[in-house]
Motif scaffolding. Structure first.
Motif, PDB file in Angstrom:
ATOM      1  N   GLY A   1       0.820  -1.205   0.000  1.00  0.00           N
ATOM      2  CA  GLY A   1       0.000   0.000   0.000  1.00  0.00           C
ATOM      3  C   GLY A   1       0.854   1.255   0.000  1.00  0.00           C
ATOM      4  O   GLY A   1       0.563   2.232  -0.711  1.00  0.00           O
TER       5      GLY A   1
ATOM      6  N   PRO B   1      -8.604  -2.440  -2.182  1.00  0.00           N
ATOM      7  CA  PRO B   1      -8.859  -1.258  -1.355  1.00  0.00           C
ATOM      8  C   PRO B   1      -9.733  -1.566  -0.144  1.00  0.00           C
ATOM      9  O   PRO B   1      -9.880  -0.726   0.745  1.00  0.00           O
TER      10      PRO B   1
ATOM     11  N   ARG C   1      -7.759  -3.210   5.178  1.00  0.00           N
ATOM     12  CA  ARG C   1      -7.377  -2.129   6.090  1.00  0.00           C
ATOM     13  C   ARG C   1      -5.872  -1.888   6.089  1.00  0.00           C
ATOM     14  O   ARG C   1      -5.412  -0.747   6.169  1.00  0.00           O
TER      15      ARG C   1
ATOM     16  N   HIS D   1      -3.749  -2.501   3.623  1.00  0.00           N
ATOM     17  CA  HIS D   1      -3.406  -1.854   2.360  1.00  0.00           C
ATOM     18  C   HIS D   1      -3.746  -0.369   2.417  1.00  0.00           C
ATOM     19  O   HIS D   1      -2.944   0.484   2.000  1.00  0.00           O
ATOM     20  N   ARG D   2      -4.932  -0.047   2.948  1.00  0.00           N
ATOM     21  CA  ARG D   2      -5.340   1.359   3.031  1.00  0.00           C
ATOM     22  C   ARG D   2      -4.411   2.142   3.965  1.00  0.00           C
ATOM     23  O   ARG D   2      -4.107   3.303   3.715  1.00  0.00           O
TER      24      ARG D   2
ATOM     25  N   LEU E   1      -1.333   2.904   2.023  1.00  0.00           N
ATOM     26  CA  LEU E   1      -1.601   3.993   1.087  1.00  0.00           C
ATOM     27  C   LEU E   1      -1.513   5.350   1.775  1.00  0.00           C
ATOM     28  O   LEU E   1      -0.930   6.297   1.238  1.00  0.00           O
ATOM     29  N   ALA E   2      -2.123   5.431   2.965  1.00  0.00           N
ATOM     30  CA  ALA E   2      -2.107   6.690   3.714  1.00  0.00           C
ATOM     31  C   ALA E   2      -0.672   7.091   4.081  1.00  0.00           C
ATOM     32  O   ALA E   2      -0.300   8.260   3.982  1.00  0.00           O
TER      33      ALA E   2
ATOM     34  N   GLU F   1      -7.258   7.525   9.923  1.00  0.00           N
ATOM     35  CA  GLU F   1      -7.964   7.531   8.641  1.00  0.00           C
ATOM     36  C   GLU F   1      -8.601   6.185   8.344  1.00  0.00           C
ATOM     37  O   GLU F   1      -9.734   6.118   7.858  1.00  0.00           O
ATOM     38  N   VAL F   2      -7.894   5.094   8.637  1.00  0.00           N
ATOM     39  CA  VAL F   2      -8.453   3.752   8.400  1.00  0.00           C
ATOM     40  C   VAL F   2      -9.638   3.509   9.329  1.00  0.00           C
ATOM     41  O   VAL F   2     -10.666   2.966   8.925  1.00  0.00           O
TER      42      VAL F   2
END
Length: 336
Positions: free
Chosen positions: A204, A257, A260, A262-263, A266-267, A280-281
């Protein structure tokens, strides 16, 4: 078929209660909060995790652990990895559970390694829950709960030390849309399910940094090599990591996506710090706490896990997120 208790009413526990009910079982779903338990029983919803999706009539809720396990023919544990030992301790302070969980089969849905002890979840159930190792099973595979809640077809692996017990667990979750394969490699299935969350953070993060499919495919492939090395060093079977519990779960968690972990990666790749990314998650991303436990295990066993070490450097020590891809590239020339 059976009266089963699911202990933990988060997204995965609630979704799996649906799976068990769709397989023909009566299910009691234990929730930590009384209002959530009441909502499950009275409205057949758990809006905090599944929105307005209606649960089967065979699912009821309770916030009393004694009520959940009373008369249960089997238990399914879906408590987050880092909270499990403390939760088991709270339950064992209740008069009816001081000897531990009832002497029935116990299936763990929890994916993680306990931080501080480096224990696998099945080991925590034995040590803190008073469960016999011969009654414990674990489930892993590509198990994105949002897709399973929509009753989309998937496969999973259920592992127990005894092949017959693994078959019992597989029959519990024999819903029309979930195919459960059996295994006796408890260690391999657990390690695969835990460490893939760490790799998913790395993948991510690489996507968040703007890298493409070449980078993410390389991280997934080398991540699988790390998972396999650690699992085999702990006694798991190499072939387990090429199957649903290994490669299958890794691909789903790293690519979707809905994941959790992976997200969260990404963040981080977009420049958020770890606290902001976790906020954020909004739900537990087990890979954050698991990363340190995995790194500790690897160091003790002298297993090389550069991707895992880089994730630890980022989430525990505030290192630059570029460490993730550096771990993949900055290595000496060697045979694959």
């Amino acid at each position: 078929m059976a009266r089963l208790a699911v202990l933990g009413a988060g997204s995965w526990g609630t979704t799996f209660a649906q799976v068990l009910a769709d397989a023909g079982n009566d299910v009691v779903l234990w929730a930590r909060r009384e209002d959530v338990a009441r909502e499950i029983s009275e409205h057949r919803t758990n809006r905090a995790y599944l929105g307005e999706r209606e649960l089967p009539a065979a699912v009821t809720g309770t916030a009393r652990i004694e009520e959940a396990v009373e008369g249960a023919e089997g238990l399914v544990v879906a408590v987050p990895a880092q909270a499990l030992r403390a939760t088991l301790g709270q339950w064992r302070r209740r008069p009816g559970l001081r000897e531990g969980l009832p002497a029935v089969p116990v299936l763990s849905l929890t994916k993680g390694i306990e931080r501080g002890t480096d224990a696998r979840i099945s080991e925590v159930l034995v040590e803190a829950g008073g469960v016999s190792a011969q009654r414990v099973g674990v489930l892993s595979g590509p198990n994105l709960s949002a897709e399973i809640a929509e009753r989309r077809p998937c496969g999973s692996v259920v592992a127990a030390a005894d092949e017959e017990l693994a078959g019992v667990f597989a029959r519990w979750c024999d819903a029309p849309y979930l195919r459960a394969y059996t295994s006796t490699d408890v260690t391999g299935v657990e390690i695969a399910g835990a460490v893939k969350n760490v790799v998913a953070i790395a993948v991510g993060a690489a996507s968040g940094l703007g890298h493409g499919h070449n980078t993410t495919a390389s991280l997934i492939t080398r991540g699988l090599a790390e998972i396999t090395r650690l699992g085999v060093a702990l006694g798991g079977r190499r072939e387990t990591f090429a199957g649903l519990a290994g490669m299958g779960d890794l691909v789903a968690t790293c690519a979707s996506p809905l994941s959790r972990n992976h997200r969260l990666g990404l963040a981080l790749g977009r420049g958020l710090d770890i606290e902001q990314a976790v906020a954020e998650v909004g739900q537990t991303a087990e890979g954050v706490a698991t990363a340190r436990a995995v790194a500790d295990l690897a160091e003790r066993l002298e297993v090389d896990m550069p991707i895992t070490r880089s994730v630890v450097a980022v989430v525990d020590h505030g290192a630059s997120i570029e460490h993730v891809t550096t771990a993949l590239l900055a290595r000496s020339v060697r045979p694959e």
